[in-house]
Motif scaffolding. Structure first.
Motif, PDB file in Angstrom:
ATOM      1  N   ALA A  30       2.312 -10.233  -2.846  1.00 41.24           N
ATOM      2  CA  ALA A  30       2.203  -8.796  -3.094  1.00 41.24           C
ATOM      3  C   ALA A  30       1.027  -8.481  -4.003  1.00 41.24           C
ATOM      4  CB  ALA A  30       3.495  -8.267  -3.707  1.00 41.24           C
ATOM      5  N   TRP A  82       4.397   2.163   4.595  1.00 43.41           N
ATOM      6  CA  TRP A  82       5.223   2.081   3.392  1.00 43.41           C
ATOM      7  C   TRP A  82       6.683   1.804   3.747  1.00 43.41           C
ATOM      8  CZ3 TRP A  82       3.523   2.800  -1.755  1.00 43.41           C
ATOM      9  CH2 TRP A  82       2.160   3.072  -1.871  1.00 43.41           C
ATOM     10  N   LEU A 114       7.888   1.404  -3.431  1.00 36.92           N
ATOM     11  CA  LEU A 114       7.581   1.510  -2.001  1.00 36.92           C
ATOM     12  C   LEU A 114       8.295   2.696  -1.362  1.00 36.92           C
ATOM     13  CD1 LEU A 114       7.694  -2.264  -0.988  1.00 36.92           C
ATOM     14  CD2 LEU A 114       5.668  -0.803  -1.080  1.00 36.92           C
ATOM     15  N   THR A 162      -1.416  -5.955  -1.961  1.00 39.32           N
ATOM     16  CA  THR A 162      -1.194  -4.540  -2.289  1.00 39.32           C
ATOM     17  C   THR A 162      -2.478  -3.782  -2.636  1.00 39.32           C
ATOM     18  OG1 THR A 162       1.047  -5.047  -3.052  1.00 39.32           O
ATOM     19  CG2 THR A 162       0.074  -2.954  -3.776  1.00 39.32           C
ATOM     20  N   SER A 172       6.906  -1.857   4.739  1.00 43.32           N
ATOM     21  CA  SER A 172       6.821  -2.691   3.536  1.00 43.32           C
ATOM     22  C   SER A 172       8.127  -2.663   2.755  1.00 43.32           C
ATOM     23  CB  SER A 172       5.668  -2.215   2.650  1.00 43.32           C
ATOM     24  OG  SER A 172       4.434  -2.298   3.343  1.00 43.32           O
TER      25      SER A 172
END
Length: 335
Positions: A302, A59, A14, A306, A62
């Motif tokens: 996730a 990002w 990430l 994702t 996250s």
């Protein structure tokens, strides 16, 4: 592989994605003063990242959220110990986002110029402070037996950390210049390539010194491989930029950032925040992690979310893939 290790890798990915995407984003913001000669060229630069800058920051959200959930002790120590630098970064990101949105709301030159100043300074300060923060994470800070940071603000601005800040600043500026050359037309494209050569050379020197310092202090075989990849990629980016191969230059500059950030995380593991007071007081993937049940739930979430996020962001870049120039600008003085 334990779930704690998996989530260390996820968080590393990430941050790598964030620095790759937001790197050229910050670089373009810095170039609004270094490259653009007039108001029209500043508008062109801002428009190259206008459709994607907010998606790039996902990002960061996250990475921060994953750190909070997967390694709460790491999150707590990091955000309490680095409170002031991280607060400055947060304020800069807020002002920067407001500047992008408000700049074109009024046609007056002074109004737009002030917001453009804000874009430049918030991009520059943030690019520098991220390097300072990550250099300190890898180097280690004063953490006591209670997993609390006991150092002062001045401890964070040591020579190694300041060098790390200069590396991210110059590397992001180079990445942004290469991106500008890839996304623009006309004279600004030519000047972006020329500027990228000078900034890239400075970034290469600083990055090599910083990575070798890190390798000598904490590195192993895996981090050495990443260091070599970063150095070779950066040289390739410079060479392809000189040859006018902008697509390849951007690819290699991005690879240099990916490899450099990967090298930092490889040097860090299995620690997540080393203690310079006593190695036994360091935060690791084991003593800083959440419960196995929490990590298991996070892994399922996730795995589902994702791919959707990646597909959407990839589609956004595809839609806005074409080059722009001053002749594409609306006559109103806005976007």
């Amino acid at each position: 592989m334990q779930l704690t290790d998996v989530w260390f890798v996820v968080i590393a990915v990430l941050w790598i994605g964030y620095f790759f995407l937001e790197g050229f984003d910050f670089g373009v913001g810095i170039l609004t003063k270094l490259l653009a000669r007039d108001r029209a060229e500043r508008r062109v630069l801002i428009n190259t990242i206008g459709p994607v800058w907010d998606g790039n920051e996902v990002w960061l959200l996250s990475a921060g959220g994953a750190t909070f959930a997967a390694f709460p002790e790491w999150y707590a120590t990091l955000f309490s110990g680095f409170y002031l630098p991280l607060l400055v970064i947060l304020v800069c990101l807020i002002v920067r986002g407001v500047a992008f949105e408000y700049r074109a709301k009024r046609p007056e030159e002074r109004w737009q110029r002030n917001w453009e100043h804000a874009i430049f300074w918030t991009s520059l300060i943030t690019a520098f402070l991220w390097g300072v923060a990550f250099a300190n994470i890898v180097r280690g800070v004063k953490i006591d037996a209670e997993m609390e940071y006991v150092g002062g603000l001045t401890d964070l601005f040591n020579p190694y950390a300041l060098l790390g800040g200069l590396v991210t600043l110059t590397l992001f500026t180079f990445h942004g210049a290469v991106f500008t050359a890839l996304k623009t037309l006309g004279d600004i494209r030519t000047r972006a390539r020329r500027l990228a050569t000078g900034v890239g050379a400075a970034a290469a020197v600083l990055a090599v010194v910083f990575l070798l310092w890190t390798q000598a202090d904490r590195g192993d075989t895996a981090s050495l491989v990443a260091t070599v990849v970063a150095a070779v990629a950066l040289l390739a980016a410079l060479g392809t930029n000189l040859a006018g191969r902008e697509g390849w230059s951007f690819t290699f500059s991005g690879l240099a950032i990916v490899a450099a950030v990967a090298m930092l995380f490889l040097s860090l593991f299995p620690d997540v925040m080393p203690s310079t007071l006593n190695e036994e007081w360091s935060l690791t993937v084991t003593n800083a992690a959440s419960t196995p049940y929490t990590l298991k739930i996070m892994t399922w979430c996730a795995a589902i979310a994702t791919p959707v996020v990646l597909l959407y962001q990839g589609w956004t870049y595809w839609v806005f893939r074409k080059r722009i120039g001053t002749h594409h600008l609306a006559p109103s003085g806005g976007h």
